[in-house]
Design an enzyme around this catalytic site. Structure first.
Site, PDB file in Angstrom:
ATOM      1  N   HIS A 242      -6.557  80.605  -4.318  1.00  0.00           N
ATOM      2  CA  HIS A 242      -7.745  79.658  -4.065  1.00  0.00           C
ATOM      3  C   HIS A 242      -8.886  80.560  -4.538  1.00  0.00           C
ATOM      4  O   HIS A 242      -9.051  81.264  -5.301  1.00  0.00           O
ATOM      5  CB  HIS A 242      -7.735  78.684  -2.897  1.00  0.00           C
TER       6      HIS A 242
ATOM      7  N   HIS B 108      -4.525  77.687 -14.118  1.00  0.00           N
ATOM      8  CA  HIS B 108      -4.993  76.715 -13.175  1.00  0.00           C
ATOM      9  C   HIS B 108      -4.249  75.558 -13.044  1.00  0.00           C
ATOM     10  O   HIS B 108      -3.517  75.088 -14.068  1.00  0.00           O
ATOM     11  CB  HIS B 108      -6.739  76.361 -13.822  1.00  0.00           C
TER      12      HIS B 108
ATOM     13  N   ASP C 150     -12.421  82.619 -11.813  1.00  0.00           N
ATOM     14  CA  ASP C 150     -12.471  83.815 -11.127  1.00  0.00           C
ATOM     15  C   ASP C 150     -12.535  84.990 -11.836  1.00  0.00           C
ATOM     16  O   ASP C 150     -12.856  86.231 -11.373  1.00  0.00           O
ATOM     17  CB  ASP C 150     -11.347  83.705 -10.073  1.00  0.00           C
TER      18      ASP C 150
HETATM   19  C1  LIG Z   1      -3.936  78.632 -10.119  1.00  0.00           C
HETATM   20  C2  LIG Z   1      -2.158  78.614  -9.833  1.00  0.00           C
HETATM   21  C3  LIG Z   1      -2.129  78.729  -8.343  1.00  0.00           C
HETATM   22  C4  LIG Z   1      -1.748  77.480 -10.522  1.00  0.00           C
HETATM   23  O1  LIG Z   1      -0.652  77.488 -10.037  1.00  0.00           O
HETATM   24  P1  LIG Z   1       0.523  76.190 -10.442  1.00  0.00           P
HETATM   25  O2  LIG Z   1      -0.286  74.945 -11.375  1.00  0.00           O
HETATM   26  O3  LIG Z   1       1.265  75.748  -9.320  1.00  0.00           O
HETATM   27  O4  LIG Z   1       1.236  76.755 -11.753  1.00  0.00           O
HETATM   28  P2  LIG Z   1       2.685  77.492 -11.555  1.00  0.00           P
HETATM   29  O5  LIG Z   1       2.597  78.675 -10.503  1.00  0.00           O
HETATM   30  O6  LIG Z   1       3.715  76.225 -11.497  1.00  0.00           O
HETATM   31  O7  LIG Z   1       2.917  78.211 -13.045  1.00  0.00           O
HETATM   32  C5  LIG Z   1       3.798  77.966 -14.171  1.00  0.00           C
HETATM   33  C6  LIG Z   1       4.109  78.938 -14.736  1.00  0.00           C
HETATM   34  O8  LIG Z   1       3.051  79.869 -15.239  1.00  0.00           O
HETATM   35  C7  LIG Z   1       3.019  81.067 -14.482  1.00  0.00           C
HETATM   36  N1  LIG Z   1       1.970  81.390 -14.184  1.00  0.00           N
HETATM   37  C8  LIG Z   1       1.078  80.646 -13.534  1.00  0.00           C
HETATM   38  N2  LIG Z   1      -0.150  81.491 -13.292  1.00  0.00           N
HETATM   39  C9  LIG Z   1       0.191  82.626 -13.784  1.00  0.00           C
HETATM   40  C10 LIG Z   1      -0.648  83.952 -13.613  1.00  0.00           C
HETATM   41  N3  LIG Z   1      -1.646  83.845 -13.430  1.00  0.00           N
HETATM   42  N4  LIG Z   1       0.040  84.993 -14.338  1.00  0.00           N
HETATM   43  C11 LIG Z   1       1.248  85.047 -14.900  1.00  0.00           C
HETATM   44  N5  LIG Z   1       2.116  84.013 -14.827  1.00  0.00           N
HETATM   45  C12 LIG Z   1       1.502  82.864 -14.288  1.00  0.00           C
HETATM   46  C13 LIG Z   1       4.500  80.964 -13.382  1.00  0.00           C
HETATM   47  O9  LIG Z   1       5.088  81.891 -12.908  1.00  0.00           O
HETATM   48  C14 LIG Z   1       5.152  79.766 -14.024  1.00  0.00           C
HETATM   49  O10 LIG Z   1       5.933  80.155 -15.035  1.00  0.00           O
HETATM   50  P3  LIG Z   1       7.449  79.636 -15.017  1.00  0.00           P
HETATM   51  O11 LIG Z   1       7.370  78.282 -15.577  1.00  0.00           O
HETATM   52  O12 LIG Z   1       8.164  80.661 -15.859  1.00  0.00           O
HETATM   53  O13 LIG Z   1       8.063  79.713 -13.632  1.00  0.00           O
HETATM   54  C15 LIG Z   1      -1.670  79.934 -10.591  1.00  0.00           C
HETATM   55  O14 LIG Z   1      -1.893  79.743 -12.010  1.00  0.00           O
HETATM   56  C16 LIG Z   1      -1.816  81.292 -10.068  1.00  0.00           C
HETATM   57  O15 LIG Z   1      -1.364  81.706  -9.001  1.00  0.00           O
HETATM   58  N6  LIG Z   1      -3.178  81.926 -10.796  1.00  0.00           N
HETATM   59  C17 LIG Z   1      -3.618  83.167 -10.285  1.00  0.00           C
HETATM   60  C18 LIG Z   1      -4.384  82.999  -8.908  1.00  0.00           C
HETATM   61  C19 LIG Z   1      -5.881  82.605  -9.488  1.00  0.00           C
HETATM   62  O16 LIG Z   1      -6.258  82.890 -10.520  1.00  0.00           O
HETATM   63  N7  LIG Z   1      -6.264  81.465  -8.899  1.00  0.00           N
HETATM   64  C20 LIG Z   1      -7.627  80.834  -9.047  1.00  0.00           C
HETATM   65  C21 LIG Z   1      -7.526  79.629  -9.350  1.00  0.00           C
HETATM   66  S1  LIG Z   1      -9.146  79.010  -9.926  1.00  0.00           S
END
Ligand SMILES: CC(C)(COP(=O)(O)OP(=O)(O)OC[C@H]1O[C@@H](n2cnc3c(N)ncnc32)[C@H](O)[C@@H]1OP(=O)(O)O)[C@@H](O)C(=O)NCCC(=O)NCCS
Length: 436
Positions: free
Chosen positions: A268, A307, A363
């Site tokens: 987050h 996101h 971020d």
């Molecule tokens: C923001 C976040 C938690 C959203 O998660 P989510 O909606 O649950 O998305 P998922 O984790 O289901 O991701 C979908 C796919 O993209 C991939 N993915 C998601 N974010 C990724 C990232 N930052 N880098 C690489 N791969 C990523 C996942 O591994 C998943 O791949 P798969 O379908 O092969 O398993 C996630 O994108 C993340 O952890 N980002 C990095 C942290 C971040 O920047 N957070 C700030 C948010 S404002």
């Protein structure tokens, strides 16, 4: 004419049910009538992580993730970031409309009036360990405000609530600055009420021996813009915590501390700190392709990418990129920017990221700006928490006024044992107490 209803046939019983659809939503409680027998509890929905569940009606923030739109109370974020101050936007988010000149003047005066911290809060902070994380200090100190203002527990009195809201918005930068100074071992600086919200925050962060701190106007404006961009983001993880803890009618200090605790997580608000760690780890532009390859092979994520809602681009990231250019004119270019730009360029052309709709989020660039301004990465989430307090409080007020809301309490699908025979101590087999 199309009917706003959903007809469901339960293949277990062949019974048909017609449920109303309101704003593209069916009520989960309407499913409860779907039973196999009178004793059956009724159908529930299973939605871990709230992937497809609206937990409230809200008129604060609108996001269209597919089109990259973010609006507070109907106003596009781009317009607000360009035209308004943070406290003006705070007023809009909390009260629903932009203030006129007189209202804004009064509001700014009231918030400024509440920037001072009680001496016992200052003493409380002095006793944190020298290496305590600033976010942990912020969360604990916000919770500790509950001990200073016990009347905050009367959450049913709107005037009392408003007083605590003003206190929280006023004191957040003071607590944030103290946590920063504490981690550096510097004496605390008291607020200077001649300065505006961002300038005063900079004063409390960076004043040394000069009699009066003069903030760089470009940096102060950049900070104000960053505060505007972070002020609210509808039902994100910490807003959900705010509503959930608030639904138990805890006081606003404890509730805000809980929300800030959620914000501290690396998935987050903690992500901006992780972005800087990642850029450090990459080290130089040449190492970017190898790092992306590693990510695609499942070794970690690209922090600052992806996101839950934005699947096109994050409109805040565009404004932040522009703000970064203004800041670098004053501070000099942060060398990490080149690594970040290269990372963004390669990732946006890569099938893995295109297919998954992964774009830079808010971020990704904010940390680079903060670092250029002189902040340590540990402070980044604290900088997020200051403006987000406004969003949390607006969500909290809306939740308290919403007659549909009750104490938040999800259901579960129980997967444990049926009733078991109790074994006396001598008859129990060893069980490894592992964390997993
Ligand atoms: C923001 C976040 C938690 C959203 O998660 P989510 O909606 O649950 O998305 P998922 O984790 O289901 O991701 C979908 C796919 O993209 C991939 N993915 C998601 N974010 C990724 C990232 N930052 N880098 C690489 N791969 C990523 C996942 O591994 C998943 O791949 P798969 O379908 O092969 O398993 C996630 O994108 C993340 O952890 N980002 C990095 C942290 C971040 O920047 N957070 C700030 C948010 S404002």
């Amino acid at each position: 004419m199309a009917q706003e209803t959903l007809t469901i046939t339960d293949n277990r019983t062949q019974q048909t049910y017609t449920l109303p659809i309101d704003k593209g939503t069916v009520r989960a409680m309407d499913l409860r009538q779907i039973k196999t027998s009178p004793e059956d509890f009724g159908l529930m929905t299973y939605d871990p992580a709230f992937m497809n569940t609206a937990s409230c009606r809200s008129n604060i923030t609108f996001i269209d993730g597919d089109r990259g739109i973010l609006r507070y109370r109907g106003y596009p974020i781009e317009v607000l970031a360009e035209q308004c101050t943070f406290l003006e936007v705070a007023y809009l988010i909390l009260f629903g409309d932009l203030p006129n000149e007189v209202e804004l003047k009064t509001w700014v005066k009231e918030i400024t009036h509440h920037t001072m911290l009680h001496e016992s809060t200052k003493k409380f902070m002095e006793h944190f360990r020298y290496d305590a994380h600033p976010m942990a200090m912020l969360v604990s100190t916000v919770a500790a405000l509950s001990t200073i203002y016990p009347e905050a527990r009367d959450i049913h009195d709107p005037d009392n609530r408003l007083l605590q809201i003003k206190r929280l918005i006023g004191k957040m930068p003071s607590i944030a600055a103290m946590s920063y100074r504490h981690s550096l071992g510097f004496p605390y600086v008291y607020p200077d009420n001649d300065l505006n919200y961002s300038e005063n925050f900079m004063n409390m962060l960076w004043k040394m021996v000069e009699p009066k701190y003069v903030a760089n106007s470009v940096l102060a404006r950049a900070l104000d813009i960053l505060f505007i961009l972070h002020a609210d983001h509808e039902q994100n993880c910490s807003a959900n915590v705010m509503r959930s803890v608030g639904s138990a009618q805890a006081d606003p200090y404890l509730t805000t501390a809980a929300a800030a605790g959620a914000l501290s997580g690396p998935l987050h608000g903690g992500a901006n700190e992780e972005v800087l760690k990642m850029l450090d780890e990459i080290g130089s532009k040449e190492n970017v392709p190898a790092y992306i390859k590693r990510t695609k092979e499942g070794h970690g994520k690209l922090m600052g990418f992806g996101h839950r809602i934005y699947k096109n681009y994050d409109p805040r990231a565009t404004i932040i990129k522009w703000t970064a250019e203004q800041v670098f004119k004053v501070t000099g270019r942060n060398p990490k920017l080149d690594i970040a730009l290269e990372l963004e360029r390669i990732a946006l052309e890569d099938d893995y990221f295109i297919k998954r709709k992964l774009y830079p989020n808010v971020d990704f660039y904010s940390g680079i700006i903060y670092q250029a301004m002189g902040f340590k990465p540990e402070m980044f989430t604290v900088l997020f928490a200051i403006p987000r307090t406004v969003g949390w409080l607006a969500q909290w007020q809306e939740m308290l006024a919403d007659t549909d809301q009750k104490i938040a309490r999800p259901r579960q699908i129980y997967t444990g044992h049926e009733v078991r025979e109790f074994l006396p101590m001598g008859k129990r087999a060893p069980v490894a107490a592992t964390a997993g």
